[in-house]
Design a protein around this motif. Sequence first.
Motif, PDB file in Angstrom:
ATOM      1  N   LEU A  38      -9.220   1.939   3.626  1.00  0.00           N
ATOM      2  CA  LEU A  38      -8.968   3.076   3.052  1.00  0.00           C
ATOM      3  C   LEU A  38      -7.327   3.620   2.878  1.00  0.00           C
ATOM      4  O   LEU A  38      -6.656   3.387   3.991  1.00  0.00           O
ATOM      5  CB  LEU A  38      -9.765   4.357   3.612  1.00  0.00           C
ATOM      6  CG  LEU A  38     -11.179   4.289   3.761  1.00  0.00           C
ATOM      7  CD1 LEU A  38     -11.778   4.953   4.958  1.00  0.00           C
ATOM      8  CD2 LEU A  38     -11.815   4.618   2.315  1.00  0.00           C
ATOM      9  N   ASN A  39      -7.011   4.110   1.751  1.00  0.00           N
ATOM     10  CA  ASN A  39      -5.703   4.519   1.618  1.00  0.00           C
ATOM     11  C   ASN A  39      -5.720   6.076   1.316  1.00  0.00           C
ATOM     12  O   ASN A  39      -6.699   6.408   0.154  1.00  0.00           O
ATOM     13  CB  ASN A  39      -4.878   4.083   0.858  1.00  0.00           C
ATOM     14  CG  ASN A  39      -4.184   2.698   1.236  1.00  0.00           C
ATOM     15  OD1 ASN A  39      -3.855   2.580   2.652  1.00  0.00           O
ATOM     16  ND2 ASN A  39      -4.493   1.392   0.725  1.00  0.00           N
ATOM     17  N   TRP A  40      -4.939   6.949   1.929  1.00  0.00           N
ATOM     18  CA  TRP A  40      -4.940   8.323   1.379  1.00  0.00           C
ATOM     19  C   TRP A  40      -4.191   8.263   0.142  1.00  0.00           C
ATOM     20  O   TRP A  40      -3.109   7.408  -0.205  1.00  0.00           O
ATOM     21  CB  TRP A  40      -4.013   9.261   2.410  1.00  0.00           C
ATOM     22  CG  TRP A  40      -4.649   9.677   3.893  1.00  0.00           C
ATOM     23  CD1 TRP A  40      -5.740  10.375   3.686  1.00  0.00           C
ATOM     24  CD2 TRP A  40      -4.209   9.322   5.004  1.00  0.00           C
ATOM     25  NE1 TRP A  40      -6.226  10.561   4.898  1.00  0.00           N
ATOM     26  CE2 TRP A  40      -5.121   9.947   5.657  1.00  0.00           C
ATOM     27  CE3 TRP A  40      -3.156   8.575   5.411  1.00  0.00           C
ATOM     28  CZ2 TRP A  40      -5.046   9.907   7.149  1.00  0.00           C
ATOM     29  CZ3 TRP A  40      -3.049   8.837   6.908  1.00  0.00           C
ATOM     30  CH2 TRP A  40      -4.443   9.449   7.630  1.00  0.00           C
ATOM     31  N   THR A  41      -4.898   9.142  -0.802  1.00  0.00           N
ATOM     32  CA  THR A  41      -4.177   9.583  -2.092  1.00  0.00           C
ATOM     33  C   THR A  41      -2.974  10.455  -1.649  1.00  0.00           C
ATOM     34  O   THR A  41      -3.079  10.926  -0.809  1.00  0.00           O
ATOM     35  CB  THR A  41      -4.824  10.046  -2.966  1.00  0.00           C
ATOM     36  OG1 THR A  41      -5.335  11.357  -2.527  1.00  0.00           O
ATOM     37  CG2 THR A  41      -6.150   9.234  -3.316  1.00  0.00           C
ATOM     38  N   GLU A  42      -2.395  10.872  -2.894  1.00  0.00           N
ATOM     39  CA  GLU A  42      -1.223  11.979  -2.375  1.00  0.00           C
ATOM     40  C   GLU A  42      -1.739  13.230  -1.948  1.00  0.00           C
ATOM     41  O   GLU A  42      -1.250  13.694  -1.193  1.00  0.00           O
ATOM     42  CB  GLU A  42      -0.435  12.135  -3.996  1.00  0.00           C
ATOM     43  CG  GLU A  42       0.799  13.080  -3.881  1.00  0.00           C
ATOM     44  CD  GLU A  42       1.569  13.172  -5.076  1.00  0.00           C
ATOM     45  OE1 GLU A  42       2.263  14.228  -5.228  1.00  0.00           O
ATOM     46  OE2 GLU A  42       1.617  12.062  -5.918  1.00  0.00           O
ATOM     47  N   GLY A  81       0.130  -0.116   8.701  1.00  0.00           N
ATOM     48  CA  GLY A  81       0.263  -1.386   7.767  1.00  0.00           C
ATOM     49  C   GLY A  81      -0.206  -1.084   6.241  1.00  0.00           C
ATOM     50  O   GLY A  81      -0.095   0.271   5.713  1.00  0.00           O
ATOM     51  N   GLU A  82      -0.911  -1.970   5.547  1.00  0.00           N
ATOM     52  CA  GLU A  82      -1.349  -1.681   4.081  1.00  0.00           C
ATOM     53  C   GLU A  82      -2.277  -0.721   4.042  1.00  0.00           C
ATOM     54  O   GLU A  82      -2.352  -0.091   2.824  1.00  0.00           O
ATOM     55  CB  GLU A  82      -1.713  -3.178   3.753  1.00  0.00           C
ATOM     56  CG  GLU A  82      -1.856  -3.020   2.149  1.00  0.00           C
ATOM     57  CD  GLU A  82      -2.356  -4.331   1.573  1.00  0.00           C
ATOM     58  OE1 GLU A  82      -2.769  -4.648   0.353  1.00  0.00           O
ATOM     59  OE2 GLU A  82      -2.100  -5.547   2.239  1.00  0.00           O
ATOM     60  N   TYR A  83      -3.029  -0.635   5.002  1.00  0.00           N
ATOM     61  CA  TYR A  83      -4.289   0.466   4.905  1.00  0.00           C
ATOM     62  C   TYR A  83      -3.828   1.505   5.855  1.00  0.00           C
ATOM     63  O   TYR A  83      -3.375   1.397   6.890  1.00  0.00           O
ATOM     64  CB  TYR A  83      -5.479  -0.288   4.950  1.00  0.00           C
ATOM     65  CG  TYR A  83      -5.867  -1.281   4.058  1.00  0.00           C
ATOM     66  CD1 TYR A  83      -6.292  -0.745   2.699  1.00  0.00           C
ATOM     67  CD2 TYR A  83      -5.412  -2.510   4.232  1.00  0.00           C
ATOM     68  CE1 TYR A  83      -6.209  -1.834   1.581  1.00  0.00           C
ATOM     69  CE2 TYR A  83      -5.638  -3.525   3.115  1.00  0.00           C
ATOM     70  CZ  TYR A  83      -5.898  -3.099   1.753  1.00  0.00           C
ATOM     71  OH  TYR A  83      -6.180  -4.054   0.805  1.00  0.00           O
ATOM     72  N   ASP A  84      -4.421   2.810   5.628  1.00  0.00           N
ATOM     73  CA  ASP A  84      -4.324   3.941   6.456  1.00  0.00           C
ATOM     74  C   ASP A  84      -5.401   4.055   7.395  1.00  0.00           C
ATOM     75  O   ASP A  84      -5.384   4.534   8.705  1.00  0.00           O
ATOM     76  CB  ASP A  84      -4.260   5.044   5.569  1.00  0.00           C
ATOM     77  CG  ASP A  84      -2.998   5.247   4.746  1.00  0.00           C
ATOM     78  OD1 ASP A  84      -1.764   4.793   5.110  1.00  0.00           O
ATOM     79  OD2 ASP A  84      -3.122   5.455   3.390  1.00  0.00           O
ATOM     80  N   MET A  85      -6.701   3.501   6.914  1.00  0.00           N
ATOM     81  CA  MET A  85      -7.809   3.620   7.827  1.00  0.00           C
ATOM     82  C   MET A  85      -8.753   2.493   7.482  1.00  0.00           C
ATOM     83  O   MET A  85      -8.599   2.059   6.630  1.00  0.00           O
ATOM     84  CB  MET A  85      -8.639   5.066   7.418  1.00  0.00           C
ATOM     85  CG  MET A  85      -7.610   6.282   7.838  1.00  0.00           C
ATOM     86  SD  MET A  85      -8.272   7.675   6.994  1.00  0.00           S
ATOM     87  CE  MET A  85      -7.717   7.454   5.445  1.00  0.00           C
TER      88      MET A  85
END
Length: 97
Positions: free
Chosen positions: A8-12, A47-51
């Motif tokens: 998962l990555n956070w959006t803006e 790193g590349e991913y937030d979660m």
Amino acid sequence: MTTYVMLLNWTELGVKNVRESPTRLDAARKLLGEMGGSFKQFYLTMGEYDMVVVCEASDDAVMARFALSLGMKGNVRSQTLKAFPEAAYREIIASLG
């Protein structure tokens, strides 16, 4: 139950409202539970991913609905990986002949 790994990555929007993230995590855990699945592990990562979430669901359709439901809220983007446990891995490799 099938195991899945969600990257998962956070959006803006998600990072703008990061203080609400624990509440959103609780809501996501509840939603997957209502769909018959469960969270096994959750990690905040660097790193590349937030979660990273390790979870279980009865089938791919349930996991797809869950991932789409998260995406619709606009706080995260996800990549979902179907994970095979070691026993299945060994069986798959052995079946290669």
